[in-house]
Design an enzyme around this catalytic site. Structure first.
Site, PDB file in Angstrom:
ATOM      1  N   ARG A  72     -62.810  81.407  21.355  1.00  0.00           N
ATOM      2  CA  ARG A  72     -62.706  80.224  22.217  1.00  0.00           C
ATOM      3  C   ARG A  72     -61.345  79.525  22.130  1.00  0.00           C
ATOM      4  NH1 ARG A  72     -65.348  79.195  17.742  1.00  0.00           N
ATOM      5  NH2 ARG A  72     -64.882  77.332  16.513  1.00  0.00           N
ATOM      6  N   CYS A 199     -69.371  71.481  16.458  1.00  0.00           N
ATOM      7  CA  CYS A 199     -69.576  72.839  16.983  1.00  0.00           C
ATOM      8  C   CYS A 199     -69.487  73.900  15.900  1.00  0.00           C
ATOM      9  CB  CYS A 199     -68.582  73.119  18.114  1.00  0.00           C
ATOM     10  SG  CYS A 199     -66.870  73.240  17.579  1.00  0.00           S
ATOM     11  N   CYS A 255     -68.355  44.132  18.145  1.00  0.00           N
ATOM     12  CA  CYS A 255     -67.587  45.286  17.694  1.00  0.00           C
ATOM     13  C   CYS A 255     -66.438  44.842  16.791  1.00  0.00           C
ATOM     14  CB  CYS A 255     -67.038  46.047  18.903  1.00  0.00           C
ATOM     15  SG  CYS A 255     -66.033  47.496  18.460  1.00  0.00           S
TER      16      CYS A 255
END
Length: 259
Positions: A72, A199, A255
């Site tokens: 990839r 991944c 935040c």
């Protein structure tokens, strides 16, 4: 700065677009960007940027090419195994794209070194192509602190996402960008979030990575040349069903990064 005959031919296809033209090409050639992570996403983003003539591309990554990367991460070959990805990518892209200066920073971006690193480089845009949650949080903080438009993508398994974030400080100074204030990465995914694995642990198909990287690179280039970009929207991609969905990145009033 003007284009020579060789450059006119080289970049002719993108300059045929009416809202790119020669002026847009010159804008790309004056731009300086930073790509954090030179793996599946980053090596492709860097190829698109350099091949389009972006003036200076900084590549940040401490990882080395591995055999399992090759299906990839198409910029690399078996001869590059065990060599730093940023250095391999910079060398190859510099040879292919002499109009673009490609600089390798073979280090892991951390909270301890980012100040020193970003005091030596001055990108207009930052691309988050990292593969872990902590680095994404740090890049988001850098974008806020340095007033940098951020283009981020990620994919794990069959689920991908990308977004463009514009710090409110940039929006305030550039009302012509026609973008409403929106949440940052930390607003949507607080530092204590429990997210799925990356991944390398979940697996991924190469073309799915390519789709996310292409969207990321295109959005960044659109911004550089002055095209309208949909900031503050989280785009989700289902690689198995080839379907898209999106959601607004709402502001977290509490935040600790962007508020």
């Amino acid at each position: 700065m003007s284009l020579n005959d060789h450059q006119y031919i080289l970049y002719s296809k993108q300059m045929l677009l009416a809202d790119v033209s020669e002026q847009g090409q010159l804008t790309l050639m004056k731009a300086e960007v930073t790509v954090v992570g030179v793996g599946g996403l980053g090596q492709l983003v860097a190829q698109y940027l350099a091949a389009s003539g972006v003036g200076h591309v900084h590549l940040i990554d401490d990882d080395k090419v591995a055999l399992s990367n090759l299906p990839r991460q198409l910029l690399f070959s078996a001869n590059d195994i065990e060599v730093n990805k940023a250095q391999v990518a910079a060398n190859k892209l510099q040879q292919r794209n002499p109009d673009s200066q490609v600089s390798a920073h073979p280090t892991r971006l951390t909270s301890d070194n980012y100040l020193t690193l970003f005091n030596t480089i001055s990108p207009q845009v930052i691309f988050d192509c990292s593969d872990n949650f902590a680095t994404r949080q740090l890049i988001n903080r850098i974008a806020v602190e340095r007033h940098l438009p951020l283009f981020s993508a990620a994919i794990s398994g069959d689920q991908g996402q990308w977004f463009a974030y514009l710090p409110e400080s940039v929006l305030t100074k550039n009302p012509a960008l026609n973008t409403k204030p929106h949440g940052c990465y930390h607003c949507v995914f607080p530092a204590d979030s429990l997210l799925s694995q990356n991944c390398s642990q979940m697996g991924v198909l190469g073309p799915a990575v390519g789709i996310m990287a292409s969207m990321q690179a295109l959005a960044g280039m659109n911004h550089i040349i002055g095209r309208q970009v949909e900031f503050g929207v989280l785009h989700r991609f289902d690689a198995k069903r080839l379907s898209w969905s999106k959601a607004t990145m709402a502001i977290d009033k509490h935040c600790c990064v962007c508020r």
